[in-house]
Design an enzyme around this catalytic site. Structure first.
Site, short mmCIF file in Angstrom:
data_model
loop_
_atom_site.label_atom_id
_atom_site.label_comp_id
_atom_site.label_asym_id
_atom_site.label_seq_id
_atom_site.Cartn_x
_atom_site.Cartn_y
_atom_site.Cartn_z
CB ALA A 14 91.78 11.67 -2.80
CE LYS A 33 77.65 4.49 -5.75
NZ LYS A 33 77.94 3.57 -4.46
N GLY A 47 87.45 20.37 9.28
CA GLY A 47 88.38 21.08 8.54
C GLY A 47 89.72 20.25 8.35
CD GLU A 109 87.93 18.89 14.62
OE1 GLU A 109 87.04 19.37 13.73
OE2 GLU A 109 88.70 17.88 14.06
CG ASP A 204 80.25 1.23 -4.68
OD1 ASP A 204 79.61 0.13 -3.90
OD2 ASP A 204 79.79 2.01 -5.26
CG HIS A 225 81.75 11.82 14.44
ND1 HIS A 225 81.19 12.28 15.40
CD2 HIS A 225 82.74 12.24 13.81
CE1 HIS A 225 81.57 13.66 15.55
NE2 HIS A 225 82.64 13.57 14.65
NE ARG A 271 86.53 12.25 15.32
CZ ARG A 271 86.48 12.62 14.07
NH1 ARG A 271 86.52 11.82 13.23
NH2 ARG A 271 86.26 13.87 13.67
CG HIS A 328 83.00 9.82 10.72
ND1 HIS A 328 82.11 10.54 10.27
CD2 HIS A 328 84.23 10.51 11.00
CE1 HIS A 328 82.75 11.89 9.97
NE2 HIS A 328 83.75 11.75 10.36
NE ARG A 363 89.04 10.05 10.11
CZ ARG A 363 88.18 11.02 10.12
NH1 ARG A 363 89.09 12.49 9.90
NH2 ARG A 363 87.28 11.26 10.37
CG LEU A 369 88.92 17.12 4.35
CD1 LEU A 369 88.45 18.32 4.77
CD2 LEU A 369 88.37 16.53 2.95
#
Length: 523
Positions: A14, A33, A47, A109, A204, A225, A271, A328, A363, A369
């Protein structure tokens, strides 16, 4: 004093997508960091999900995303990102794996109704995307590595973020100022003893934004996961869901299929369902394996997984990989709109640290991604159209102010183990209240004078604060939904599906403009 047009904290997909899309007319600085090539984006195996198949379409992808997210998603956000997906991947077309006809290879998936996972290098998609972005980074983007950012500099009179404070490897304090401050610091998987996340994922950005007064949302929704490599009671890395997409089956040590009669999609169920089932098996003393015997040329399709298994003494010739679930992905985070704007002017959040409503309660695989690419591009367009105002700030080296007795710290490994057992895959009021009481004894919300702490201490503080936010949110949601499972409230509540668990801004003093930083805005 140097003022950046855009100051980006973090260096994942991102962040680099944003930096690459801003153009050459902006002064851009990236603070990370660790190093640019160290983080969760680089570890992404599966992917990018995009509806480009002949039998696929954006509305199918939207439906799968909403179903996986248990309809806690913001549907308008889902539609916007998913419909932009095919266009987003075009700029990476050259790096993706293709078949003999030159068309994109599409994998399947969990919880996807169609093959739509576009991959690169078999199972090194994140690494190859990062290298692609690094290779096309404009010259006007300056990257400073090994710079730990720990506090947002605020002009409280305007409720505006004007900069950040960071420490280098020697512990020397640096202040950076910018017209637009962007948090792209990733998630918080390292709060758990079992995780697929990079060492840098310690929450953080969430803690910093919360201390500065930003709203935080949906922190109870953590995705576990199902398949991390599990050796001698420890997790060693991610076994991509694409392995099950290629035909691997979860089995117990005696060969019994784990997901039989659990869900209609069996091993490719969402998941949270697969993770909970494996967790139950492990809790009852049964080991769980991925049976990969049905996958031909496994090492060619999954080279990085093969290398990881071999390094940890797993004989793939035997056709089994020992697995366990682990933390995950964080679906919650700093509350933002689709552009990335937070409740604080001048402060933005993109990537996993942000909560746009895209992922809902769980998710959909390989949507992360996609979201990072979308947010980076959209925020770049917005900043180009809204250059911003100049923060005027003056920093002088003085004795630290707001000195108080330092808080005591939890032992990090104990914190991680307690999060796994108390705020992990299966939760209850009793466990959550016990964890809250344990965390409250450290009185993290009473910290002052962050300048006086070492980087190691600051990391522990941020882990403690983020753990507290997660625990509080999990206590508040009295139902089970997506990645949040309560054994005392095992069913979804139709009245709660759309409720956002927003934790409002921190009421303390941390993050306020320091007396020796005189700041104002020039309009």
């Amino acid at each position: 004093m140097e003022i950046e047009d855009v100051l980006i904290i973090g260096s994942g997909v991102a962040a680099l997508q944003l930096a690459s899309k801003l153009g050459t007319d902006f002064n851009v600085k990236v603070l990370t960091k660790s190093t640019v090539r160290h983080g969760n984006s680089l570890l992404a195996q599966g992917g990018v999900a995009a509806a480009v198949g002949l039998n696929d379409g954006p509305e199918k992808h939207v439906a799968d995303t909403l179903e996986a997210g248990r309809f806690h998603n913001d549907e308008s956000v889902v539609r916007e990102i998913v419909h932009d997906g095919p266009g987003l991947i075009n700029t990476f077309f050259e790096i993706f794996d293709k078949n003999q006809e030159g068309r994109l290879q599409l994998g399947l998936e969990g919880a996807h109704s169609e093959p739509r996972i576009i991959h690169s290098g078999g199972d090194t998609t994140g690494k190859n995307m990062m290298e692609h972005l690094i290779g096309r980074m404009p010259r006007n983007v300056q990257v400073e590595e090994d710079m730990f950012t720990y506090e947002l500099i605020m002009d409280q009179s305007q409720n505006r973020c004007i900069g950040v404070k960071s420490k280098d490897q020697q512990g020397v304090l640096h202040c950076f100022y910018g017209r637009h401050i962007v948090l792209a610091t990733g998630g918080c998987g390292q709060l758990y003893s079992f995780t697929s996340n990079a060492q840098t994922a310690t929450g953080d950005g969430i803690a910093m934004a919360y201390l500065a007064g930003a709203e935080v949302a949906d922190m109870e929704f953590i995705q576990f996961h199902p398949t991390l490599l599990h050796i001698n009671g420890a997790t060693k890395g991610l076994i991509s869901e694409a392995v099950r997409g290629e035909g691997a089956v979860l089995v117990t040590e005696d060969g019994k299929p784990v997901m039989e009669n659990v869900h209609e999609l069996k091993d490719l169920a969402p998941r949270h369902i697969v993770s909970q089932k494996i967790f139950d098996c492990l809790k009852s003393g049964q080991r769980v394996f991925l049976d990969i015997s049905g996958i031909s040329q496994f090492s060619q399709r999954f080279p990085s997984i093969t290398a990881m298994c071999e390094q940890n003494g797993v004989r793939l010739s035997e056709g089994r990989i020992p697995v366990a679930p682990g933390s995950h992905f964080l679906m919650g985070g700093i509350k933002t709109d689709l552009t990335g704007r937070t409740s604080i002017d001048g402060l933005y959040a993109i990537g996993e640290v942000a909560c746009t409503g895209f992922h809902g309660a769980n998710r959909l695989a390989s949507n992360s991604l996609l979201e990072g690419l979308y947010q980076g591009k959209r925020l770049a367009h917005w900043i180009r159209a809204n250059k911003g105002t100049d923060p005027l700030a003056q920093w002088s080296v003085m004795d630290p102010i707001n000195l108080h007795k330092k808080v005591k710290f939890p032992e990090v490994q104990m914190l991680k183990e307690r999060m796994m057992t108390h705020v992990g895959i299966v939760r209850s009021k009793a466990l959550l209240e016990e964890q809250k009481q344990w965390l409250d004894q450290f009185r993290m919300n009473e910290i002052r004078g962050l300048d006086t702490y070492s980087v190691r201490e600051l990391t522990t503080i941020f882990m403690g604060i983020t753990a507290s936010l997660m625990t509080e949110a999990a206590l508040n949601r009295t139902e089970s939904r997506g990645g949040h499972f309560r054994s005392d409230f095992p069913f979804e509540d139709d009245q709660k599906w759309s409720e956002k668990t927003i934790i409002h801004k921190y009421k303390g003093e941390v993050g306020e403009t320091h007396e020796h930083v005189k700041a104002s805005l020039v309009h």
